[in-house]
Design a protein around this motif. Structure first.
Motif, PDB file in Angstrom:
ATOM      1  N   THR A 115      39.678  45.277  43.697  1.00  0.00           N
ATOM      2  CA  THR A 115      40.184  46.262  44.658  1.00  0.00           C
ATOM      3  C   THR A 115      41.386  47.022  44.116  1.00  0.00           C
ATOM      4  O   THR A 115      41.499  48.240  44.285  1.00  0.00           O
ATOM      5  CB  THR A 115      40.569  45.566  45.979  1.00  0.00           C
ATOM      6  OG1 THR A 115      39.439  44.839  46.478  1.00  0.00           O
ATOM      7  CG2 THR A 115      41.014  46.584  47.017  1.00  0.00           C
ATOM      8  N   ASP A 116      42.308  46.280  43.475  1.00  0.00           N
ATOM      9  CA  ASP A 116      43.529  46.898  42.953  1.00  0.00           C
ATOM     10  C   ASP A 116      43.782  46.377  41.539  1.00  0.00           C
ATOM     11  O   ASP A 116      44.165  45.215  41.364  1.00  0.00           O
ATOM     12  CB  ASP A 116      44.720  46.563  43.856  1.00  0.00           C
ATOM     13  CG  ASP A 116      45.963  47.364  43.510  1.00  0.00           C
ATOM     14  OD1 ASP A 116      46.061  47.832  42.352  1.00  0.00           O
ATOM     15  OD2 ASP A 116      46.829  47.533  44.384  1.00  0.00           O
ATOM     16  N   THR A 172      46.162  46.662  39.615  1.00  0.00           N
ATOM     17  CA  THR A 172      47.537  46.206  39.402  1.00  0.00           C
ATOM     18  C   THR A 172      47.653  44.702  39.592  1.00  0.00           C
ATOM     19  O   THR A 172      48.485  44.040  38.958  1.00  0.00           O
ATOM     20  CB  THR A 172      48.494  46.920  40.384  1.00  0.00           C
ATOM     21  OG1 THR A 172      48.319  48.323  40.266  1.00  0.00           O
ATOM     22  CG2 THR A 172      49.940  46.568  40.097  1.00  0.00           C
ATOM     23  N   PHE A 173      46.810  44.168  40.458  1.00  0.00           N
ATOM     24  CA  PHE A 173      46.899  42.743  40.782  1.00  0.00           C
ATOM     25  C   PHE A 173      46.693  41.871  39.547  1.00  0.00           C
ATOM     26  O   PHE A 173      47.358  40.850  39.383  1.00  0.00           O
ATOM     27  CB  PHE A 173      45.861  42.379  41.851  1.00  0.00           C
ATOM     28  CG  PHE A 173      45.784  40.898  42.137  1.00  0.00           C
ATOM     29  CD1 PHE A 173      46.704  40.299  42.981  1.00  0.00           C
ATOM     30  CD2 PHE A 173      44.807  40.112  41.550  1.00  0.00           C
ATOM     31  CE1 PHE A 173      46.654  38.933  43.229  1.00  0.00           C
ATOM     32  CE2 PHE A 173      44.740  38.748  41.791  1.00  0.00           C
ATOM     33  CZ  PHE A 173      45.666  38.158  42.637  1.00  0.00           C
ATOM     34  N   LEU A 232      50.190  44.606  48.104  1.00  0.00           N
ATOM     35  CA  LEU A 232      49.694  45.654  47.215  1.00  0.00           C
ATOM     36  C   LEU A 232      48.790  46.635  47.947  1.00  0.00           C
ATOM     37  O   LEU A 232      48.787  47.838  47.660  1.00  0.00           O
ATOM     38  CB  LEU A 232      48.927  45.042  46.042  1.00  0.00           C
ATOM     39  CG  LEU A 232      49.750  44.314  44.970  1.00  0.00           C
ATOM     40  CD1 LEU A 232      48.822  43.685  43.940  1.00  0.00           C
ATOM     41  CD2 LEU A 232      50.714  45.279  44.286  1.00  0.00           C
ATOM     42  N   LEU A 233      48.033  46.118  48.928  1.00  0.00           N
ATOM     43  CA  LEU A 233      47.119  46.971  49.687  1.00  0.00           C
ATOM     44  C   LEU A 233      47.817  47.691  50.836  1.00  0.00           C
ATOM     45  O   LEU A 233      47.178  48.454  51.578  1.00  0.00           O
ATOM     46  CB  LEU A 233      45.958  46.131  50.235  1.00  0.00           C
ATOM     47  CG  LEU A 233      45.026  45.509  49.174  1.00  0.00           C
ATOM     48  CD1 LEU A 233      44.005  44.600  49.832  1.00  0.00           C
ATOM     49  CD2 LEU A 233      44.333  46.603  48.361  1.00  0.00           C
ATOM     50  N   ASN A 268      52.307  41.127  37.286  1.00  0.00           N
ATOM     51  CA  ASN A 268      52.104  40.841  38.703  1.00  0.00           C
ATOM     52  C   ASN A 268      51.730  39.381  38.925  1.00  0.00           C
ATOM     53  O   ASN A 268      52.210  38.746  39.868  1.00  0.00           O
ATOM     54  CB  ASN A 268      51.017  41.752  39.285  1.00  0.00           C
ATOM     55  CG  ASN A 268      50.843  41.546  40.778  1.00  0.00           C
ATOM     56  OD1 ASN A 268      51.745  41.814  41.567  1.00  0.00           O
ATOM     57  ND2 ASN A 268      49.689  41.036  41.175  1.00  0.00           N
TER      58      ASN A 268
END
Length: 375
Positions: free
Chosen positions: A29-30, A32-33, A343-344, A38
């Motif tokens: 989904t992201d 960056t995770f 993050l979301l 992170n």
């Protein structure tokens, strides 16, 4: 794998499967995770609640509860920073705080619960309020800065990448040696042990590889994470390989039977509540070090996260069943969930609702398992 075996595998490893599924979903989904930086932040965040959850596991194993851990975090953070304000060095202030805050509060809770058999919920709920009031009184309701620069080492320093990789390699070699020794001593028993613990062995191997990626390619292993790993390893050894650990399971399974069999119920309860309070005080010290200051409101609602980690990890609220390994997975689920929701861009209000629902579902799953075992 047959249908019944597959179902048994899913029931036994439900939390581990949930952690993997949640991690993969957030990574997709992201992007960056899944970055090393992170994931390192997630590990640091998990550490504070994870240390408390180790102690909470022992408490819940004996069918107890401790609602005061969040307030202990706040009191410890305030006390350690005040002691440094009064001129004490960090290396002196830290053990004094552990003894005064963790020791006295743990003994207080344990005494009333063990000696007078007052429900743990009531005693620790009272201490939750008392502790928060003490923190507010000592700090006059304001934040306190850290006076000793060396104190930042505990919460902010890193073990460099090269030594970190060496430590991870040594941990992997130790695990392989223990496994090969078990197989050499008793081949048949070793194979049965291997088959039973295969998910845990695979999870440990994947965890070591992931740790090598996260901590070996970035700044290194955060000192708080190293402290958490040591505490968790000691707790796993105590519960799995010592007489005291067996006493906790016996006490949680049937307190009266444990008493009749000669177990020191009073002393065991005192030690358990002392342990969770000292670990909570340590978390408060680490948090104050990381933030370079203390606020009387630190640790607010930490009891919710700690209990959630323990219950999600499979420890029964009725006592007598659970593991530290499960609690670590539960703490990781809470940490990954918190980080992913942030993050979301999910509101903190909804995050509380989601965590509450997860706790309810975990307890429901525990009840279903008991019904299945009873049949």
């Amino acid at each position: 794998m047959h249908g019944n075996q597959a179902l048994r595998f899913i029931r036994t490893n439900a939390t581990l499967i949930a952690l993997v599924a949640l991690t993969v979903a957030l990574a997709l989904t992201d992007p960056t995770f899944a970055t090393a930086r992170n994931l390192s932040n997630v590990a640091r965040q998990v550490t504070i609640v994870g240390i408390i959850a180790v102690g909470m596991t022992m408490v819940i194993l004996i069918a107890g509860i401790d609602l005061s851990v969040g307030s202990v975090v706040g009191v410890a953070a305030v006390v350690v920073t005040l002691l440094m304000q009064y001129g004490l060095a960090a290396w002196i202030a830290v053990p004094i705080t552990l003894a005064i805050v963790g020791g006295l509060i743990g003994l207080w809770n344990g005494f009333w619960i063990a000696h007078y058999r007052i429900p743990p919920f009531i005693i620790t709920l009272g201490m939750l309020t008392i502790g928060r009031g003490v923190a507010l009184s000592l700090s006059s309701g304001s934040s306190i800065p850290v006076a000793d620069p060396s104190f930042a080492f505990l919460g902010s320093a890193y073990i460099p990448p090269a030594p970190t990789l060496v430590l991870l390699a040594l941990a992997a070699l130790a695990g392989l040696y223990a496994l090969s020794k078990a197989l050499r001593e008793n081949w048949k028993a070793g194979l049965a042990h291997l088959e039973r613990d295969l998910p845990g062995i695979i999870a440990t191997a994947v965890g070591l590889l992931l740790a090598a990626y996260v901590f070996g390619t970035g700044d290194g292993l955060p000192v708080p994470v190293a402290i958490f790993v040591v505490i968790a390893a000691l707790a796993i050894f105590v519960l799995g390989h010592t007489r005291f650990g067996r006493r906790l399971y016996a006490l949680g399974g049937n307190e009266e039977a444990a008493r009749l069999s000669g177990i020191d119920v009073y002393g065991t309860k005192i030690i358990v509540y002392l342990t969770v309070s000292v670990l909570s005080a340590l978390s408060g010290i680490l948090l104050a070090s990381r933030l370079n200051g203390a606020s009387p409101n630190l640790g607010n609602m930490f009891e919710l996260d700690a209990i959630a980690a323990v219950v999600i990890g499979g420890t029964s609220l009725a006592g007598g069943s659970g593991t530290i390994g499960g609690t670590i997975i539960g703490a990781l689920i809470i940490g990954v969930l918190n980080n992913g929701m942030s993050l979301l861009g999910i509101s903190s209000f909804y995050q509380l609702i989601i965590k509450g629902l997860i706790i309810s579902l975990a307890v429901w799953f525990d009840v279903l398992q008991k019904k299945n075992w009873a049949r």
